[in-house]
Design a protein around this motif. Structure first.
Motif, mmCIF file in Angstrom:
data_model
loop_
_atom_site.group_PDB
_atom_site.id
_atom_site.type_symbol
_atom_site.label_atom_id
_atom_site.label_comp_id
_atom_site.label_asym_id
_atom_site.label_seq_id
_atom_site.Cartn_x
_atom_site.Cartn_y
_atom_site.Cartn_z
ATOM 1 N N ALA A 191 0.300 -1.250 0.491
ATOM 2 C CA ALA A 191 -0.154 -0.275 -0.143
ATOM 3 C C ALA A 191 0.691 0.862 0.076
ATOM 4 N N PHE A 192 1.942 0.936 1.014
ATOM 5 C CA PHE A 192 2.965 2.447 0.320
ATOM 6 C C PHE A 192 3.351 2.472 -0.478
ATOM 7 N N ALA A 193 4.095 1.479 -1.269
ATOM 8 C CA ALA A 193 4.576 1.369 -2.975
ATOM 9 C C ALA A 193 3.402 2.130 -4.046
ATOM 10 N N GLU A 194 2.225 1.910 -3.371
ATOM 11 C CA GLU A 194 1.649 2.537 -4.349
ATOM 12 C C GLU A 194 1.205 4.250 -4.011
ATOM 13 N N VAL A 198 7.155 8.885 -8.551
ATOM 14 C CA VAL A 198 8.751 8.180 -9.255
ATOM 15 C C VAL A 198 9.033 8.850 -10.535
ATOM 16 N N ASP A 199 7.735 9.721 -11.154
ATOM 17 C CA ASP A 199 7.977 9.900 -12.702
ATOM 18 C C ASP A 199 9.309 10.610 -12.905
ATOM 19 N N GLY A 200 10.526 10.120 -13.571
ATOM 20 C CA GLY A 200 10.993 10.794 -14.096
ATOM 21 C C GLY A 200 12.424 10.796 -12.751
ATOM 22 N N VAL A 201 11.932 10.222 -12.121
ATOM 23 C CA VAL A 201 13.149 9.693 -10.926
ATOM 24 C C VAL A 201 13.830 8.217 -11.105
ATOM 25 N N GLN A 202 15.628 8.527 -10.142
ATOM 26 C CA GLN A 202 15.977 6.920 -10.400
ATOM 27 C C GLN A 202 15.848 6.904 -9.006
ATOM 28 N N TYR A 203 16.052 7.591 -8.121
ATOM 29 C CA TYR A 203 16.063 6.974 -6.762
ATOM 30 C C TYR A 203 15.000 7.773 -5.658
ATOM 31 N N LEU A 204 13.936 7.325 -5.200
ATOM 32 C CA LEU A 204 14.132 7.690 -3.967
ATOM 33 C C LEU A 204 14.136 7.914 -2.329
ATOM 34 N N ILE A 219 12.555 4.246 8.025
ATOM 35 C CA ILE A 219 11.859 3.841 8.587
ATOM 36 C C ILE A 219 11.830 2.469 7.808
ATOM 37 N N LEU A 220 12.689 1.791 7.381
ATOM 38 C CA LEU A 220 12.319 0.764 6.725
ATOM 39 C C LEU A 220 12.103 -1.114 7.093
ATOM 40 N N GLY A 221 11.629 -0.939 7.979
ATOM 41 C CA GLY A 221 11.572 -1.588 9.127
ATOM 42 C C GLY A 221 12.713 -2.220 10.080
ATOM 43 N N VAL A 222 12.406 -2.826 10.971
ATOM 44 C CA VAL A 222 13.350 -3.004 12.051
ATOM 45 C C VAL A 222 14.136 -4.119 11.521
ATOM 46 N N HIS A 223 13.610 -4.900 10.981
ATOM 47 C CA HIS A 223 14.257 -6.621 10.687
ATOM 48 C C HIS A 223 14.597 -6.486 9.485
ATOM 49 N N ARG A 224 14.975 -6.722 9.037
ATOM 50 C CA ARG A 224 15.693 -7.485 7.636
ATOM 51 C C ARG A 224 15.506 -6.208 6.991
ATOM 52 N N PRO A 225 16.029 -4.700 7.668
ATOM 53 C CA PRO A 225 15.581 -3.458 6.912
ATOM 54 C C PRO A 225 16.011 -3.717 4.695
ATOM 55 N N GLY A 226 17.159 -4.455 4.611
ATOM 56 C CA GLY A 226 17.480 -4.323 2.455
ATOM 57 C C GLY A 226 16.157 -5.290 2.235
ATOM 58 N N ASP A 227 15.160 -6.223 2.805
ATOM 59 C CA ASP A 227 14.831 -6.515 1.747
ATOM 60 C C ASP A 227 12.919 -5.985 1.774
ATOM 61 N N VAL A 228 13.324 -4.788 2.823
ATOM 62 C CA VAL A 228 11.525 -3.759 2.681
ATOM 63 C C VAL A 228 12.464 -2.364 1.669
ATOM 64 N N ALA A 229 13.606 -2.922 1.517
ATOM 65 C CA ALA A 229 13.863 -1.343 0.742
ATOM 66 C C ALA A 229 14.063 -1.667 -0.508
ATOM 67 N N ALA A 230 14.139 -3.229 -0.870
ATOM 68 C CA ALA A 230 14.323 -4.261 -2.122
ATOM 69 C C ALA A 230 13.111 -3.872 -2.906
ATOM 70 N N ASP A 231 12.040 -4.595 -1.320
ATOM 71 C CA ASP A 231 10.553 -4.731 -1.708
ATOM 72 C C ASP A 231 10.165 -3.644 -2.759
ATOM 73 N N LEU A 232 10.414 -2.535 -1.958
ATOM 74 C CA LEU A 232 9.628 -1.025 -2.621
ATOM 75 C C LEU A 232 10.774 -0.661 -3.669
ATOM 76 N N SER A 233 11.814 -0.921 -3.617
ATOM 77 C CA SER A 233 12.699 -0.571 -4.773
ATOM 78 C C SER A 233 12.435 -1.427 -6.573
ATOM 79 N N LEU A 251 8.645 0.069 -7.489
ATOM 80 C CA LEU A 251 8.773 1.617 -8.081
ATOM 81 C C LEU A 251 9.458 1.111 -8.995
ATOM 82 N N GLY A 252 10.715 0.722 -9.620
ATOM 83 C CA GLY A 252 11.581 0.047 -10.377
ATOM 84 C C GLY A 252 12.793 1.884 -9.878
ATOM 85 N N VAL A 253 12.298 2.420 -8.673
ATOM 86 C CA VAL A 253 13.562 2.932 -8.639
ATOM 87 C C VAL A 253 14.767 2.689 -7.499
ATOM 88 N N THR A 254 15.285 2.779 -6.848
ATOM 89 C CA THR A 254 16.097 2.808 -5.636
ATOM 90 C C THR A 254 15.450 3.399 -4.882
#
Lengths: 527, 436
Positions: free
Chosen positions: B211-214, B220-226, B231-245, B248-251
């Motif tokens: 829902a947050f990604a939506e 994200v129009d025209g950007v490569q990074y966001l 706030i990307l999760g307390v545990h395994r934050p890399g997973d949340v970041a990778a999931d959102l990326s 959304l097709g951006v880093t």
């Protein structure tokens, strides 16, 4: 720019003069080099004297204090906590002074009721077991910021008085025995303006000598620095004075949710050199502890100081403690000027009387026959001023807290909408509110964190709402934290030292504000 | 109970900040038995970004030298501040210690990157740049985006106070024209203030993250990074970041926030979860006190507070109690004291000299350089250089002659001195130099 009267200085005296004149139908411009109450009006105990402190040394000042205290309690109750006061002596204090005190009070018309030591300790449990004498007197505490803001607001409403903040007097152009024009320079932008006024009033407190000198006049002033400490929590219900000849560290005054301990008296040669020092803090603690022992162990959130503008009587020397607390008016006819007037000396408690005397002279000179009305006319309360009142934030928050309204200042519970209200209320006075200006008009930065956290949050809010738009905001953040630090520095031990370490870890460790060049803030990457 | 029946450890670590954490990891790796106590809450107040050396303040008049290459700058630091704790470690030692700790954190689901020879430029919450050698993976995206000045949007979260995307952008746009600001509401938030930790725990729930990604998608129009507040999760934050990326097709990257921030809370939780699994007898939110024992006897230490009061024995003690905030030092009216053993503290002569008049004085404040002096094995020494106790060691910010805040060397000093002290303890244990 033209006006009937130019009042220089926006302390309580200048603000009181603006209102006194407005009630006579006279409009004015108030020019202030800093912000409201930048000098002694902001750096004092917030004590509305009963006069009892001066009964031994200066009966006239004592009587003035008594009369003025009664008037203000009646006409500006919203600025006053009528908490009452005690005078207490402890073992070893001057027995002679104690014995004479009730008689001196009676002669000055001040009600002083004798209490037994146990009665006094029942009223104020913080008092030392060594209390040997105590009297109850009608002291009270007063909020000098609210007082100045409301006087200015009333003057503006009645007669369109204007406040020029951050404008310093640079030059008087004198022609035919009059100040024809006054040149003011903005201390931030360098902008220069000329004011043509029929009368010019110098109400600059400790700066009065300097301003008068620009007109070729001499004011015999002594600048006496006094340092005060703010406790983390309120220690006593009443004002507590040491029953002895006035000295250091002998008054504790409630200031809403805190208590204020002071003061010292150190003669300095220039008012802008005033800085609370570690030595003065230690002196206050050492002197106060025999009266209230817990003052040595409790937590203090900050120290501050003010400069008493004391009028030197004649050519005699003497220190700040022996100089008169009375005020003086200089009409400057001796230097051939007919439209210049200086008022200085005096006390917060007697500001209204000083304004009345100035108003009388100015009105007479202008041919205005309206009498002074500040003895009868109540001071209207102004809503936005209420944010300076300690404990006001939590009350409002508890009564009407909107869950969608984040608290930007968690120590003093000031929400985003309250910050916005303050910003809006002073926008006409200055369009670019920095953190310091907000701090002056609210409790922001005055709680346990001393602005360390709320300063960052309020800055974020000001950027979010478009009121800060560039790296100049970082410079404003630096200024705010630097200003707060002046008062924290002398009280940094124990818990406050911990707080200060956390603050610096945030401001310098995380935000790197020490690396921002205030002269060239646009440089993003320091080299 | 006689003292012989108390549990007996090779090493007692007093303190649970970054130095204590690093010491425990290194000690377990060297086969030492460890008991440890302290308040883990303080580590939540760290930014989560690990500095080695970010600046060298002037000792006299002059400007602060911002450090780009921390290891190359060490000689310059030590020339200006000869007593700095880095004097007793080597660059190789610092690197090796970091990698030992980073391996541990990787095992706990928190990935860090190091800058080899150079510091990264990390975007801070006020839009200032922090120079740091070792950065969580979730924050690295911001370093990359800033270095390339790539098209990027910084997104604030409604009612999350203390973080303004507009502020970050206003303060960086001068050098980064393709940076813009936006704001979104956190979906399904119950209302009221948004707290970073609460937001991070919500985003660990896959459907809330979707829902947050939506909510972010229109930005994200025209950007490569966001960039978001951390706030990307307390545990395994890399997973949340990778999931959102991916969605959304951006880093998607994080910007550290005001303390206590989520990157610090991640360290706290990794610490509390993983150290007991590794066999450390960890007493969180408890105190450990004791006295210096005579030769040949172990330290007898008392662990107090909730939930249990116990006595333990330890051959060696590592003091990593931090400074004033951590409780290792206390600033009394009469002077600075060390709170556990009353060790001699190097400090300014009078309280009036603790702080300079100007808060942001480039030289920093003398009080921050107060602390404990040590020998080459990180053992405290007295004013004449005399050893206080042969089996007592000190690590981290409690050490004298460093100003971790101004030098941006806190993590480096903590990790490197802890590893070095543990190394000394391990050697002593191998030689049988214990108490029994």
């Amino acid at each position: 720019m033209q006006t009937e009267v130019l009042v220089i200085g926006a302390g309580v005296t200048g603000a009181g003069i603006a209102r006194d004149l407005a009630l006579r139908g006279i409009s004015c411009i108030v020019a202030e080099q800093g912000d409201i109450n930048s000098g002694a009006s902001g750096g004092n105990h917030g004590l509305l004297h009963s006069g009892a402190r001066y009964v031994a040394s200066d009966r006239e000042a004592a009587q003035e204090c008594r009369e003025e205290g009664e008037i203000l309690k009646r006409l500006a109750p919203q600025c006053i906590e009528d908490c009452g006061g005690l005078f207490v002596a402890v073992k070893g204090d001057d027995e002679d002074y104690i014995a004479h005190f009730p008689d001196w009070c009676a002669k000055a018309g001040i009600a002083a009721h004798a209490l037994s030591a146990s009665q006094a300790r029942a009223l104020e449990p913080c008092l030392s077991p060594d209390v040997i004498a105590a009297y109850a007197v009608p002291d009270a505490s007063i909020d000098p910021f609210k007082l100045a803001l409301e006087n200015l607001a009333h003057a503006k409403e009645l007669a369109g008085a204007r406040l020029l903040r951050r404008f310093r007097v640079q030059e008087f152009v004198i022609a035919q025995g009059r100040i024809a024009r006054t040149r003011l320079v903005n201390t931030v932008s360098g902008e220069e303006i000329w004011v043509e006024a029929e009368q010019v009033v110098n109400a600059t407190g400790a700066w009065a000598g300097r301003v008068a000198a620009l007109a070729g006049a001499d004011i015999p002033l002594l600048c006496s620095q006094g340092t005060l400490l703010v406790t983390h929590e309120r220690i006593a219900t009443r004002v507590i004075n040491r029953l002895r000849k006035p000295g250091n560290g002998d008054i504790l005054v409630p200031g809403g949710t805190v208590s204020i301990l002071g003061t010292t008296s150190v003669t300095i040669d220039a008012p802008e050199k005033a800085r609370p020092t570690v030595a003065e803090v230690d002196e206050n603690l050492r002197e106060a502890a025999p009266m209230i022992p817990s003052l040595r162990d409790i937590r203090y959130v900050r120290a501050y100081c003010g400069v008493r503008p004391l009028i030197r009587a004649g050519s005699e020397g003497g220190d700040g403690r022996s100089a008169s607390r009375g005020f003086a008016l200089f009409e400057h006819t001796d230097v051939g000027l007919s439209n210049f007037l200086t008022v200085s000396g005096g006390k917060l408690t007697t500001f209204r009387l000083m304004a009345e005397r100035v108003g009388d002279v100015v009105a007479r000179r202008l041919g205005n026959t309206n009498p002074c009305r500040t003895r009868q006319e109540p001071l209207p309360a102004v809503a936005a001023c209420e944010w300076t009142e300690p404990g006001r934030g939590p009350k409002i928050w508890a009564m009407q807290h909107d869950a969608q309204d984040p608290l930007l200042c968690e120590c003093e519970m000031i929400s985003a909408s309250a910050v916005q209200e303050i910003v809006d209320s002073c926008r006409d006075v200055f369009p670019d509110p920095g953190l310091q200006a907000l701090g002056k008009r609210s409790r922001i930065g005055k709680g346990a964190c001393q602005g360390a956290f709320c300063g960052v949050r309020v800055a974020a809010h000001l950027y979010d709402t478009g009121q800060m738009r560039s790296r100049d905001g970082l410079v404003k953040m630096r200024e705010f934290f630097q200003e707060r630090f002046k008062g924290q520095r002398p009280v940094l031990w124990n818990a406050q030292l911990v707080q200060a370490e956390l603050a610096e870890a945030l401001h310098c460790g995380l935000l790197g504000l020490e690396l921002v060049d205030p002269k060239n803030p646009d440089k993003v990457l320091p080299s | 109970m006689t003292s012989s029946s108390f549990p007996h450890y090779d090493l007692a670590i007093i303190g649970t900040g970054l130095a204590g954490l690093a010491a425990a990891v290194c000690a377990v790796n060297r086969g030492l038995s460890v008991v440890q106590a302290g308040n883990t809450g303080a580590i939540a107040y760290t930014s989560g970004v690990f500095d080695v050396l970010g600046a060298i303040p002037p000792t006299e008049d002059g400007d602060i030298a911002v450090v780009d290459a921390p290891f190359a700058a060490l000689p310059r630091l030590l020339a200006a501040y000869p007593g700095h704790p880095y004097a007793v470690v080597t660059p190789e030692g610092i690197r090796a210690a970091f990698h030992e700790v980073l391996d541990f954190l990787r095992g706990a689901g928190i990935v860090y990157h190091t800058g080899d020879q150079r510091n990264f430029a990390v975007i801070g919450p006020a839009g200032t740049i922090k120079h740091s050698w070792c950065v969580p993976e979730t924050i690295m995206g911001g370093c990359t985006a800033f270095a390339a000045k790539a098209p990027c949007v910084i997104v604030g979260v409604e009612r999350l106070k203390g973080f303004s995307a507009a502020q970050v952008v206003a303060n960086l746009r001068g050098v980064w024209p393709q940076l813009r600001a936006a704001q979104v509401a956190l979906p399904e938030h119950p209302g009221g203030e948004v707290y970073t930790e609460q937001a991070a725990r919500m985003l660990e729930v896959p459907q809330l993250c979707r829902a947050f990604a939506e909510a972010l998608r229109p930005l994200v129009d025209g950007v490569q990074y966001l960039g978001l507040p951390a706030i990307l999760g307390v545990h395994r934050p890399g997973d949340v970041a990778a999931d959102l990326s991916r969605q959304l097709g951006v880093t998607v990257f994080e910007i550290p926030t005001m303390p206590p921030g989520v990157p610090g809370i991640r360290l706290k939780e990794a610490f509390e979860d993983k150290l007991p699994e590794m066999g450390v007898a960890l007493y969180c939110q408890q105190r450990m006190d004791g006295q210096l024992p005579p030769p040949g006897e172990p330290f007898r230490l008392h662990i107090s507070g909730q939930p249990t009061e116990v006595d333990v024995l330890a051959d060696h003690v590592l003091l990593a109690t931090g400074r004033f905030l951590g409780g290792g030092l206390r600033g009394d009216l009469e002077g600075v004291v060390e709170t556990v053993f009353g060790l001699p503290v190097v400090q300014p002569e009078t309280r009036a000299q603790w702080h300079r008049a100007d808060y942001l004085d480039p030289r920093g404040h003398e009080i921050h350089k107060a602390g404990i002096c040590v020998d080459a094995q990180l053992r405290p020494v007295g004013p004449a250089g005399e050893l206080i106790h042969p089996r007592l060691h000190v690590a981290g910010s409690l050490l004298a002659n460093q100003d971790w805040i101004r030098m941006k060397c806190g993590a480096g000093v903590a990790i490197a001195t802890a590893a070095s002290a543990v190394e000394a303890v391990a050697k002593a244990c191998a030689h049988g130099d214990g108490a029994t």
